[in-house]
Design an enzyme around this catalytic site. Structure first.
Site, PDB file in Angstrom:
ATOM      1  N   GLY A 234       0.826  -1.206   0.000  1.00 22.14           N
ATOM      2  CA  GLY A 234       0.000   0.000   0.000  1.00 22.14           C
ATOM      3  C   GLY A 234       0.856   1.250   0.000  1.00 22.14           C
ATOM      4  N   PHE A 235       1.726   1.361   0.997  1.00 26.32           N
ATOM      5  CA  PHE A 235       2.661   2.501   1.117  1.00 26.32           C
ATOM      6  C   PHE A 235       1.945   3.837   1.273  1.00 26.32           C
ATOM      7  CE2 PHE A 235       4.412  -0.700  -1.863  1.00 26.32           C
ATOM      8  CZ  PHE A 235       5.298  -1.296  -0.990  1.00 26.32           C
ATOM      9  N   LEU A 586       9.928  -5.603  17.804  1.00 23.49           N
ATOM     10  CA  LEU A 586       9.068  -6.698  18.265  1.00 23.49           C
ATOM     11  C   LEU A 586       9.329  -7.994  17.503  1.00 23.49           C
ATOM     12  CD1 LEU A 586       5.762  -4.633  18.677  1.00 23.49           C
ATOM     13  CD2 LEU A 586       7.591  -5.018  20.340  1.00 23.49           C
ATOM     14  N   THR A 590      10.592  -9.380  10.538  1.00 17.50           N
ATOM     15  CA  THR A 590       9.679  -8.514   9.781  1.00 17.50           C
ATOM     16  C   THR A 590      10.122  -7.052   9.878  1.00 17.50           C
ATOM     17  OG1 THR A 590       8.181  -8.550  11.689  1.00 17.50           O
ATOM     18  CG2 THR A 590       7.676 -10.049   9.874  1.00 17.50           C
ATOM     19  N   GLN A 594      10.973  -4.317   6.846  1.00 15.94           N
ATOM     20  CA  GLN A 594      10.423  -2.966   6.729  1.00 15.94           C
ATOM     21  C   GLN A 594      11.527  -1.945   6.482  1.00 15.94           C
ATOM     22  OE1 GLN A 594       7.017  -1.742   6.792  1.00 15.94           O
ATOM     23  NE2 GLN A 594       7.062  -3.856   6.118  1.00 15.94           N
ATOM     24  N   GLY A 658       7.173   3.327  15.441  1.00  9.02           N
ATOM     25  CA  GLY A 658       6.824   2.784  14.130  1.00  9.02           C
ATOM     26  C   GLY A 658       8.067   2.524  13.288  1.00  9.02           C
ATOM     27  N   GLU A 661       7.956   3.559   7.946  1.00 10.60           N
ATOM     28  CA  GLU A 661       8.299   4.678   7.074  1.00 10.60           C
ATOM     29  C   GLU A 661       9.713   5.209   7.257  1.00 10.60           C
ATOM     30  OE1 GLU A 661       4.340   6.984   6.199  1.00 10.60           O
ATOM     31  OE2 GLU A 661       4.155   5.842   8.037  1.00 10.60           O
TER      32      GLU A 661
END
Ligand code: MOS
Length: 695
Positions: A234-235, A586, A590, A594, A658, A661
């Site tokens: 999606g981005f 976490l 993954t 990212q 986060g 991004e």
């Protein structure tokens, strides 16, 4: 609430849906098998501004398989609420080239597409203006910029400080329009029945899409269901709702049949958003020792005539460096173009290209190492608000990155390292991204057989969110991963914020933690009996509403090595290395994906991506993957991502910031700074194409 020792969190858990995905069983929006399906093919405007004065559907209707053709004269009426971009087929006005004018519905996709070419549209054409300029007469200051920040901020007297500064940088940087190209183009299957509207959609947020679509049709959100178990990237492109999903729902309403609409790659370049082009002027004033006295960052951007999208380009500059005198501004012009939208780190990615290029220019002007320059300007507190940072480990990232990358023996002289035809250079830039969190609901249930089910309308757009939420739940419930099922991707589940602003895990994870804590307490209270069928619900609205006493941001340091061919001007990235400070990681597997994905997208931004506007026709002309270049495997060298230990108690129960991004932020500046180091040429205008390096 008691804390639990992490067992699953922090481990490299495999994606829980991995097997489903690699065996093709995972269903994406377009793949849901629905009875009696028909297909929609939109008809785009071929003019950028004007009015539709006639639509001739007669020929299209004679085509085999064609069921109906909708246009503004016969389309069901929508409520004119919310984003006007979504008021599809409601008016004869044309606001941009590619805007949907009509849609053909037919029994097969091929029949629909063939007939769409036969819809005759007559326009009253008006002169369009698609040219972004820093001196555009219709520039204005937006009330706020995204997500809800002041357009302009000033402290001290930056003009006087700049005039008095012994060392200054004053440069204009430009970033082009760029388009998101997730592997899965936007797609919707829309079906109306007695209950209301069901949308199988490629969305970053089932709840927010439901809440946006329902009022358009004058129905309650409870009468709309959005189903999106898997999303192929999606981005940001699938964050805000766009015209195709509304068009599919209109077509389904009118025909009474379930309608499938897949946006073609070409049409994605006009109807699903893009990153606004920017023109940014950065002025820095400093002492000869590099200490900043003034920072001024002014951005000019575009939006469409029908909807204001005001990107927050200069906001990262508000928190990056100490300087007593500072100003950041945003100006917009409303042009006859499609509405821009979110693209990975909207604001931060283009804004930090400019600021971090300017910092490199200042380092050269002061004769300072660019890492040392940044360390000297490290602020004690958030320079804008005066709030303490909840944690800020930019310096640790710079130092750790320098060590890993081998920065220590770098010769600062530009244009002197040769390897055959290549000029070699290295560059560094900082990255940052704010920490956001939104309110969510979640339920946790103890099922028979020792299984636990957690329900929340979260979205996994390829990030690993489903897996990480499973890890979080397992630890709070003190059970192995295999005993937890996490249900996401459906608006019938408890309401959740969207996968955007790198806030998904923080927002959903908080609700999942609270639900699992409450369930654990409830099971404890009931004693040791097999307490199955127990469900608890939580809502984090109250917890989330407390204003933070801290400035909360993630930081990072990006390092790049490039080789530039002296004869052809071709620039290639040879190495990329990033070190990030993002709270607790976490799931290292993954998370690494990212970071590497973000850095790769940053490399692509630096060297390749550019949506080229055709001034005469008024749209983006390189609207396919043959012409719009996205980094492919051969463009991407060794990419290394690391993180520093960071323990931050002021974020959320997981202690995480986060990570979706920040990987793209700063990468383009690191590459541009490396190109300067290699060649002595400062490219201030992305992408760094060979013609800009041939002198
Ligand atoms: Mo991200 S651009 O906030 O989906």
């Amino acid at each position: 609430m008691t804390t639990v020792a992490a067992r699953a969190v922090g481990t490299e858990a495999d994606r829980v849906e991995g097997l489903e995905k690699v065996t093709g069983r995972a269903r994406y929006a377009f793949e849901h098998p629905i009875e009696d399906m028909v297909y929609a093919a939109p008809v785009p405007s071929v003019v950028a501004r004007g009015e539709v004065i006639a639509v001739d559907v007669a020929e299209a209707l004679t085509f085999p398989g064609v069921i109906d053709v909708l246009w503004h004269g016969n389309a069901p009426k929508l409520e004119r609420v919310g984003n006007a971009e979504l008021h599809v087929l409601q008016s004869p006005r044309v606001a941009y080239r590619g805007q949907y004018i009509a849609v053909v519905i037919a029994k097969t996709l091929e029949e629909a597409r063939e007939a769409a070419l036969r819809v005759g549209v007559e326009y009253a054409v008006e002169r369009h203006d698609v040219g972004l300029r820093a001196d555009h007469p219709r520039l204005y200051r937006p009330e706020r910029v995204n997500p809800d920040l002041p357009a302009d901020v000033q402290q001290g007297d930056p003009d006087t400080a700049l005039a008095a500064a012994p060392v200054t940088v004053d440069a204009v940087y430009r970033t082009p329009a760029e388009h998101n190209n997730p592997m899965e183009p936007h797609a919707t299957v829309a079906r109306w029945d007695a209950e209301g509207l069901t949308l199988y959609d490629s969305t970053q947020g089932a709840t927010s899409l439901r809440d946006a679509v329902a009022p358009l049709f004058g129905i309650e959100p409870s009468s709309v269901r959005v189903i999106a178990p898997h999303v192929g990237g999606g981005f940001g492109a699938k964050g805000e709702p766009h015209p195709p999903v509304v068009l599919a729902a209109l077509a389904a309403r009118r025909t009474g049949r379930p309608v499938k609409l897949a946006v073609t790659r070409q049409q994605m370049f006009s109807v699903t958003g893009y990153r606004t082009p920017t023109i940014q002027r950065v002025r820095l004033g400093a002492h000869p020792d590099g200490h900043l006295t003034a920072i001024v960052h002014d951005a000019v951007e575009q939006s469409s005539t029908i909807h204001e999208f005001a990107e927050q380009t200069t906001t990262p500059t508000r928190i990056m460096y100490a300087a007593p005198n500072r100003r950041t501004t945003h100006r917009l012009v409303r042009l006859d173009v499609p509405t821009p939208s979110w693209m990975r780190a909207p604001g931060e990615a283009p804004g930090m290209f400019a600021l971090e290029s300017a910092m490199d220019e200042l380092a050269a002007a002061c004769g300072l190492d660019p890492i040392e320059l940044r360390i000297r300007n490290e602020p004690e507190v958030d320079p804008e608000t005066g709030l303490p940072f909840s944690s800020r480990n930019l310096v640790a990232c710079l130092r750790d990155g320098a060590r890993r990358f081998g920065w220590a023996d770098r010769d600062p002289a530009p244009g002197v390292r040769r390897r055959g035809r290549l000029l070699i250079g290295t560059g560094v830039a900082a990255s940052t991204y704010p920490v956001y969190r939104s309110a969510c609901q979640a339920t946790a249930r103890a099922e028979p057989g020792g299984i636990f089910t957690v329900r929340i309308a979260a979205a996994d757009i390829g990030t690993g969110a489903r897996t990480v939420l499973t890890q979080i739940a397992a630890d709070v419930l003190r059970v192995p991963l295999g005993r937890v099922r996490v249900a996401i991707g459906d608006s019938a589940l408890p309401r959740a914020s969207l996968a955007g602003g790198s806030s998904g895990t923080a927002s959903w994870g908080t609700a999942v933690t609270r639900a699992c804590e409450a369930l654990r307490d409830e099971l404890d209270r009931r004693g040791g009996t097999p307490s199955t069928g127990v469900t608890v619900s939580v809502d984090t609205t109250e917890e989330n509403g407390e204003p933070s006493r801290f400035a909360r941001h993630a930081f990072g340091a990006q390092f790049a090595e490039v080789g530039v061919d002296r004869d052809t001007g071709e620039a290639r990235v040879r190495r990329l290395l990033g070190v990030f400070a993002v709270g607790r990681v976490l799931n290292p597997k993954t998370a690494r994906s990212q970071f590497i994905g973000g850095m790769t997208m940053g490399l692509s931004m630096a060297l390749l991506e550019e949506s080229v506007l055709d001034r005469e026709f008024g749209d983006y002309l390189n609207h396919d993957l043959a012409q719009y270049h996205v980094a492919a495997c051969a463009d991407v060298p060794a990419v290394e991502a690391y993180w520093v230990e960071e323990s931050d108690p002021h974020l959320n129960p997981m202690g995480s910031k986060g990570i979706g991004e920040i990987g793209i932020v700063g990468t383009a500046a690191a590459v541009a700074n490396a190109v300067h180091h290699a060649t002595g040429i400062r490219v201030r205008d992305l992408p760094i194409r060979l013609d800009k390096l041939l002198t």
